[in-house]
Scaffold this active site. Sequence first.
Site, PDB file in Angstrom:
ATOM      1  N   GLY A 254       0.937  -1.098   0.179  1.00 22.92           N
ATOM      2  CA  GLY A 254       0.085   0.110   0.127  1.00 22.92           C
ATOM      3  C   GLY A 254       1.644   1.050  -0.198  1.00 22.92           C
ATOM      4  O   GLY A 254       0.609   2.213  -1.517  1.00 22.92           O
ATOM      5  N   PHE A 255       1.388   1.498   0.873  1.00 19.45           N
ATOM      6  CA  PHE A 255       2.676   2.286   0.751  1.00 19.45           C
ATOM      7  C   PHE A 255       1.874   4.153   1.534  1.00 19.45           C
ATOM      8  O   PHE A 255       3.033   5.376   0.770  1.00 19.45           O
ATOM      9  CB  PHE A 255       3.283   2.268  -0.260  1.00 19.45           C
ATOM     10  CG  PHE A 255       4.044   0.945  -0.267  1.00 19.45           C
ATOM     11  CD1 PHE A 255       5.142   0.238   0.886  1.00 19.45           C
ATOM     12  CD2 PHE A 255       4.279   0.340  -1.100  1.00 19.45           C
ATOM     13  CE1 PHE A 255       5.886  -0.734   0.835  1.00 19.45           C
ATOM     14  CE2 PHE A 255       4.471  -1.120  -1.539  1.00 19.45           C
ATOM     15  CZ  PHE A 255       4.833  -1.916  -0.511  1.00 19.45           C
ATOM     16  N   GLY A 482       0.900  -6.352   4.261  1.00 21.91           N
ATOM     17  CA  GLY A 482       2.408  -7.497   3.677  1.00 21.91           C
ATOM     18  C   GLY A 482       3.180  -7.305   5.115  1.00 21.91           C
ATOM     19  O   GLY A 482       4.283  -7.611   5.362  1.00 21.91           O
ATOM     20  N   ASN A 650       7.887  -8.123  16.830  1.00 27.35           N
ATOM     21  CA  ASN A 650       8.827  -9.755  15.551  1.00 27.35           C
ATOM     22  C   ASN A 650       9.716  -9.050  15.037  1.00 27.35           C
ATOM     23  O   ASN A 650       9.606  -8.344  13.946  1.00 27.35           O
ATOM     24  CB  ASN A 650       7.527  -9.828  14.531  1.00 27.35           C
ATOM     25  CG  ASN A 650       7.823 -10.838  14.168  1.00 27.35           C
ATOM     26  OD1 ASN A 650       8.416 -11.398  13.559  1.00 27.35           O
ATOM     27  ND2 ASN A 650       6.521 -11.816  13.353  1.00 27.35           N
ATOM     28  N   THR A 653       9.454  -9.459  10.876  1.00 26.13           N
ATOM     29  CA  THR A 653       8.514  -8.207   9.930  1.00 26.13           C
ATOM     30  C   THR A 653       9.216  -7.423   9.715  1.00 26.13           C
ATOM     31  O   THR A 653       8.743  -6.360   9.244  1.00 26.13           O
ATOM     32  CB  THR A 653       7.687  -8.858  10.560  1.00 26.13           C
ATOM     33  OG1 THR A 653       6.864  -8.273  11.881  1.00 26.13           O
ATOM     34  CG2 THR A 653       6.989 -10.112  10.248  1.00 26.13           C
ATOM     35  N   GLY A 720       6.497   2.036  16.418  1.00 29.93           N
ATOM     36  CA  GLY A 720       6.593   2.233  14.376  1.00 29.93           C
ATOM     37  C   GLY A 720       7.809   2.075  13.757  1.00 29.93           C
ATOM     38  O   GLY A 720       8.810   2.342  14.078  1.00 29.93           O
ATOM     39  N   VAL A 721       7.132   0.793  12.946  1.00 31.49           N
ATOM     40  CA  VAL A 721       8.656   0.789  12.629  1.00 31.49           C
ATOM     41  C   VAL A 721       8.555   0.967  10.671  1.00 31.49           C
ATOM     42  O   VAL A 721       8.862   0.775   9.805  1.00 31.49           O
ATOM     43  CB  VAL A 721       8.857  -1.134  12.281  1.00 31.49           C
ATOM     44  CG1 VAL A 721       9.543  -1.495  13.315  1.00 31.49           C
ATOM     45  CG2 VAL A 721       7.553  -2.141  12.242  1.00 31.49           C
ATOM     46  N   GLY A 722       7.261   1.559  10.737  1.00 28.42           N
ATOM     47  CA  GLY A 722       6.940   1.791   8.630  1.00 28.42           C
ATOM     48  C   GLY A 722       7.459   1.949   8.022  1.00 28.42           C
ATOM     49  O   GLY A 722       7.820   2.133   7.053  1.00 28.42           O
ATOM     50  N   GLU A 723       7.540   3.814   8.386  1.00 27.44           N
ATOM     51  CA  GLU A 723       8.089   4.283   7.391  1.00 27.44           C
ATOM     52  C   GLU A 723       9.521   4.857   8.337  1.00 27.44           C
ATOM     53  O   GLU A 723      10.372   5.728   7.287  1.00 27.44           O
ATOM     54  CB  GLU A 723       7.564   5.409   7.214  1.00 27.44           C
ATOM     55  CG  GLU A 723       5.656   5.387   6.832  1.00 27.44           C
ATOM     56  CD  GLU A 723       4.521   6.396   7.272  1.00 27.44           C
ATOM     57  OE1 GLU A 723       4.090   6.938   6.348  1.00 27.44           O
ATOM     58  OE2 GLU A 723       3.971   5.664   8.354  1.00 27.44           O
TER      59      GLU A 723
END
Length: 756
Positions: A254-255, A482, A650, A653, A720-723
């Site tokens: 998605g991003f 994902g 995790n 991930t 948070g590790v997304g960005e």
Amino acid sequence: MSIKYAETEQATGTTKYVGQAVDRVDGPAKTTGEARFAAEYPYPGLAYAAIVHATIPRGRLTAVDTAEARAVRGVIDVLTHENTRPMKPAPKVSFLDLSTLVAGTSVNYLATDEVLWNGQPIAVVVAETPETARYAASLVRPAYQELPAAVDLAAEQGNAVPQKGNLISEAEADKGDAPAALAAAPHSVDLTFTTPPHNHNAIEPHATTAVWDGDKLTVHEATQNITWTRKHLAQRFEVPEKNVRVLSPFVGGGFGGKGSVWAGTLLAVLAARATGRPVRLSLTREGVYHTVGGRTGSIQRVALGAGADGKLSAIIHTSVSRTGRSGGNGEPCTAGTRHLYAAPNIHLRQSTVQLDLLANTFMRAPGESIGTFALESAMDELSFELGLDPVELRLINEPDRDPVGGQRLAHRRLREAYALGAERFGWRERDPRPGSMRDGRWLVGMGVAAAYHPSMRMPANVTLRLGADGTVVVRSGLQEMGMGTATVLGQMAADELGVPLASVRVEYGDSDLPVAPGAGGSMQTASAAAGVQDAAAKLKRTLLGLVRRAPGSPLRGRKPDEVQARDGGLYAGAAGQTYAEILSAAGRDHVEVESKAGMLGFMVRTLRERRSLVRAATGAQFCEVRVDPDTMEVRVSRWTGVFDVGTVINARTAASQLRGGIVMGIGMALTEQTLIDRRDGRIMNASLSEYHVPVHADIPRIDIHCLDEPDSTMPMGLRGVGEVSITGAAAAVANAVRHATGKRVLDLPITLDKLL
Ligand code: MOS
């Protein structure tokens, strides 16, 4: 979607799952092809839609000739603004109803003759097969009355207006007198950077399967936000929210691109309503470029003044970005600069110009990713100017409190990140003289940059169902694109309840589940963590309520904080009972609790907290490049990223997400750019063969290390590790190139022509 954990993940009582490298629970389904994506749901009588796109940047449709398209065998209908029952217009954006943010554009598709960008959908063909729909779409003949259009950011920058800030993102800051301090500084740099537009290229192009049953709507959708999508569709199609179900168990990336509702979704639902058939609309890759916003280009000035000791006396960062006539938001380019370095004088401004292009949108750390390219490149240039090591320069200017607002910095570990990163990377082997390091014929360069992304969360409702057979079902309307949502939800619930991971089942990706926030802003896991903790505490209280009248229970009369959930039950010291014992004594085959987080109270608390506390995930990016001295080809040869993301839920991930962000940063640095024709606003490279993202051969082994220390101000200590890992990444490459070649490239991407 419902996922069962593998039996191999057995717990042995005290085993903690949080922090482990647990395999993705959806991995087997995805690798075997069993996982079904939005465009893969079969329905009897399914019809296929294809979009006809405008070929002018701005104007009016004077006619749409559909005769030839209609004559194609297998065409069911051709929908235009002349024959289609309109949707309701998109609601006005309001911070009182955050779901209003989800409209990708303001255009009411097929209800207007107005064209606001080159690529805007102006008709939809519905046919018996996707091939027929696409072929017939090519036969639709629109006629236009064209209007003058502005499509070039550089040419229009003089028309930029100050960007408005909002509740969570300020657009400007002034502290002291930065221009005067800059003028007086013994050492300074003053650089103007440009970054190109970028487009989303998720491996799964956007797709929708829409099914009406009377006034009930089911939508299989590739989305980062099922809850707001449902609400938006209910508003646009004038049905109660409860009549709309959005299902999104698997999303192929998605991003930010799937964070809003774009034309394809609306048009699939509209076409299904118009034809009375279930309709699938799967965007072509080119269709994604035409209908889903990307990242704005930017022009950014960063000027830094410093003393001979390296201490910054002035920071100036200003930016121009763009929106579209149909919507979008100015990119918060200076967002990271607010928080990264101490300086007595700071001047930050963001401005925006409206262009006749598709609305821009969220993309991979909006603001910080291109903002840190500019800031961290300028810091690097300043280090050359000062003759100081760039790591040292950053350490000298590491703030104790927030540089602009003076707030406390929750848990900032950037110093540790630099120290550990430098050690792991071998920074001390760097000869500071540009062009001095070689490996055979290759020029070698090493660059460093800071990574910074704010840590936020939103309320998430979570249901926990505990069965007498020891099984746990976690339900929450979260999304999995994902990154490992389902896996980490299970880990968190298993630990909170003290049960084996194999006995936990997670349900998510369905708008009928308890309302949870979208996946965006790197905040989903923290939001879910708080929800799981709340629900687990509630479950404990409920169980203690059940034993209140149980004569033999060792838990009788115990208060919640005297009781620990472990080994599949509740224990006060050594005395306790299993969940099965508690439930069977109470004659229950299960208990179920739901944590409900109130939005209003949450927002008030969050805004109040922002006045005293600044939270962010941070990191140190170390990059090594090799540059061919003849062709100036740049290869990234090594990478170390050390990140402070609080608790790692995790290990696998999280590391994968951080690596993915760095890969995106390498793409931003070296290859990615959307090319827009200055004459007509047409995207000239709307395909993966022309828009270049890094491939496997472009990426070295990426060494990731997380400090893994809980942030006591965040749920379960996670931030948070997304960005965070895409921030600073492009600058680390640019700085390594500067070190290898002596050339400072100010304009992304760093293609070899700019180095020759
Ligand atoms: Mo993101 S750009 O917060 O999906």
